[in-house]
Write an enzyme that holds these catalytic residues in place. Structure first.
Site: not given
Ligand code: OSB
Ligand code: MG
Length: 369
Positions: A188, A161, A163, A262, A135, A213, A290, A238
Site C-alpha cells: 500500500d 500488507k 506499507k 472502507k 496491515s 494499493e 481499515g 482506496d
C-alpha cells in the site's frame, strides 16, 4: 424510529505500536463515537477520521462540526423511517463522508436491533466468519519488517500488507517475498508515487503481489487508468473511491482491478453495498479496508465484510493488534484458520464498555430532543 438523544464523544487511545505510512506516523487514535438513543434502543457508530487531514481532508474536528451543526439537527426529535430517509436528510451536505457514516452506522445498529437481527444479516452478510490479514506500517529496516511479518503469521493472519513509500519500497518488498515465498502479500503506497515512477512500480511486478494499493494521487482515477495497463499486478484503489460513481469510473476506465471498501470513506454502509454489488456485477473482487478503528468501528466492519463479494482477506485485525485495552466486549480474535467470527447478536453484536469509554473520552456533547 424517533431519535430521542444523540451523544458525541471523542476518544483517545494509544496504539500498541506506532503505525507509519507514506503520509506520516500515528501513535494514538482519536475518533468520534456517535451514540443514538431511539425508542429505548441504543445504537453506536464510529467515524474513522483521525486527528489530521493526511489520509483524507476529514478530521475528527470536521466530523464533530458537520455532525453537530448539520446532520444531528436534521434528525433530532424526529421520526427517521429507515436508512434511505436518513440519507435523504443528510444529502444536502457535500462530501464529509466520514461524518455522515458515523451517524449512519449508529442508525443501522438501532434498526437492526429493532428488527432483532444482527447488523451483518441486515446488511446482507452471508458468512459466519471472515478472512483477515494485517496491515503493517513501515519498519526501521527490511530485517525488522521480516520479523514483524513472522510474528503476525504466527498469530494466524492469512494475508500480509506492507506499507511502502519512495526509498522504502523495493528493498522491503523483496526482503518480505524472499523470506516468505508463498504468503499472500500486498503493498500500500497511500498515494506516494506519480506516473513518473512507472519503472519502479513495474519492478514490483516481480514479487507476485496480490495487489498494489493506491500508488498514485489520492483522488486520481485517470492516471491510474494509464498505469494499470503497464503493470501485471492488479491496482486496488482506496483513497480515490468515495462513492459507487467513483467505482464505476475506476472500473470503466480500467484504473483498477480490485477495490478496497472502507464504509467511512464512502459515507456509510448503503454506499458500501452499492459498490460491493457494482464490483460483483463487473467480476471485481473487493476487500474490507481499515482505519485503525476501536472495537465499535471494528464490529461494524466485520458485519459488512461478511457480504459475498468480499473475497479477499480484509484489514480487519484482532482488537489487540491495535489497542491494549479496547472499549468493547467480547474482543475479536484471529482463529487458527486466519478468520474472525461475525457476531450474531442483534445490532453490532458487541457490548460497549461504558466505564472504559468514559476513561478514554476527551470530548463529549449531548443533544436532547
Ligand atoms: O491506507 O489502508 C490504509 C490505516 C489508516 C489510514 C489508511 C490506511 C490504514 C491501514 C490500516 O492500512 C488498516 C487497519 O488495520 O485498520
Ligand atoms: Mg490503503
Amino acid at each position: 424510529m424517533r431519535i430521542d438523544r444523540i451523544e458525541l464523544r471523542q476518544f483517545k487511545m494509544p496504539l500498541v505500536a506506532p503505525f507509519e505510512t507514506s503520509f506520516g506516523v500515528e501513535t494514538e487514535e482519536e475518533h468520534v463515537i456517535v451514540r443514538v438513543d431511539a425508542e429505548g434502543l441504543t445504537g453506536w457508530g464510529e467515524s474513522p477520521a483521525g486527528a489530521n487531514p493526511f489520509y483524507s481532508y476529514e478530521t475528527n474536528q470536521t466530523v464533530w462540526h458537520i455532525l453537530r451543526d448539520f446532520l444531528i439537527p436534521n434528525v433530532l426529535g424526529q421520526d427517521v423511517k429507515d436508512i434511505d430517509d436518513l440519507l435523504a436528510r443528510g444529502a444536502q451536505v457535500r462530501g464529509h463522508n466520514m461524518a455522515k457514516a458515523g451517524l449512519e452506522f449508529a442508525m443501522w445498529d438501532v434498526f437492526a436491533q429493532a428488527r432483532g437481527i444482527s447488523l451483518s444479516k441486515m446488511l446482507g452478510g452471508t458468512r459466519d466468519k471472515i478472512a483477515v490479514g494485517v496491515s503493517i506500517g513501515i519498519q526501521s529496516s527490511p530485517d525488522a519488517l521480516v520479523k514483524k511479518i513472522d510474528s503476525y503469521l504466527r498469530d494466524g493472519y492469512q494475508r500480509i500488507k506492507i506499507k511502502i513509500a519512495p526509498g522504502r519500497d523495493i528493498q522491503y518488498t523483496s526482503a518480505a517475498r524472499k523470506a516468505f515465498p508463498n504468503i499472500l502479500l500486498q503493498v500500500d503506497a497511500n498515494s506516494a508515487y506519480t506516473l513518473a515512477d512507472v519503472d519502479l512500480l513495474r519492478a514490483l511486478d516481480e514479487y507476485n503481489l496480490l495487489l498494489i494499493e493506491q500508488p498514485l494521487g489520492y483522488e486520481d482515477i485517470y492516471d491510474h487508468s494509464k498505469l494499470q495497463p503497464q503493470l501485471k499486478t492488479p491496482i486496488c484503489l482506496d483513497e480515490s473511491i468515495h462513492s459507487a460513481a467513483d467505482a464505476r469510473e475506476g472500473i470503466e476506465l480500467g484504473a483498477c482491478r480490485i477495490i478496497n471498501i472502507k464504509p467511512g470513506r464512502v459515507g456509510g454502509f448503503a454506499e458500501s453495498i452499492k459498490i460491493h454489488d457494482l464490483c460483483a456485477a463487473h467480476k471485481l473482487p473487493v476487500w474490507h479496508g481499515g482505519m485503525l478503528e476501536s472495537g465499535i468501528g471494528r464490529a461494524a466492519n466485520v458485519a459488512l465484510a461478511a457480504l459475498p463479494n468480499f473475497t479477499l482477506p480484509g484489514d480487519i485485525s484482532a482488537n489487540k493488534r491495535y489497542f491494549h485495552e479496547d472499549i468493547v466486549a467480547p474482543e475479536f480474535a484471529v482463529d487458527a484458520e486466519g478468520m474472525l467470527t461475525v457476531p450474531t447478536k442483534p445490532g453490532i453484536g458487541v457490548e460497549v464498555l461504558l466505564d472504559r469509554l468514559e476513561r478514554v473520552t476527551t470530548r463529549r456533547e449531548e443533544f436532547k430532543a
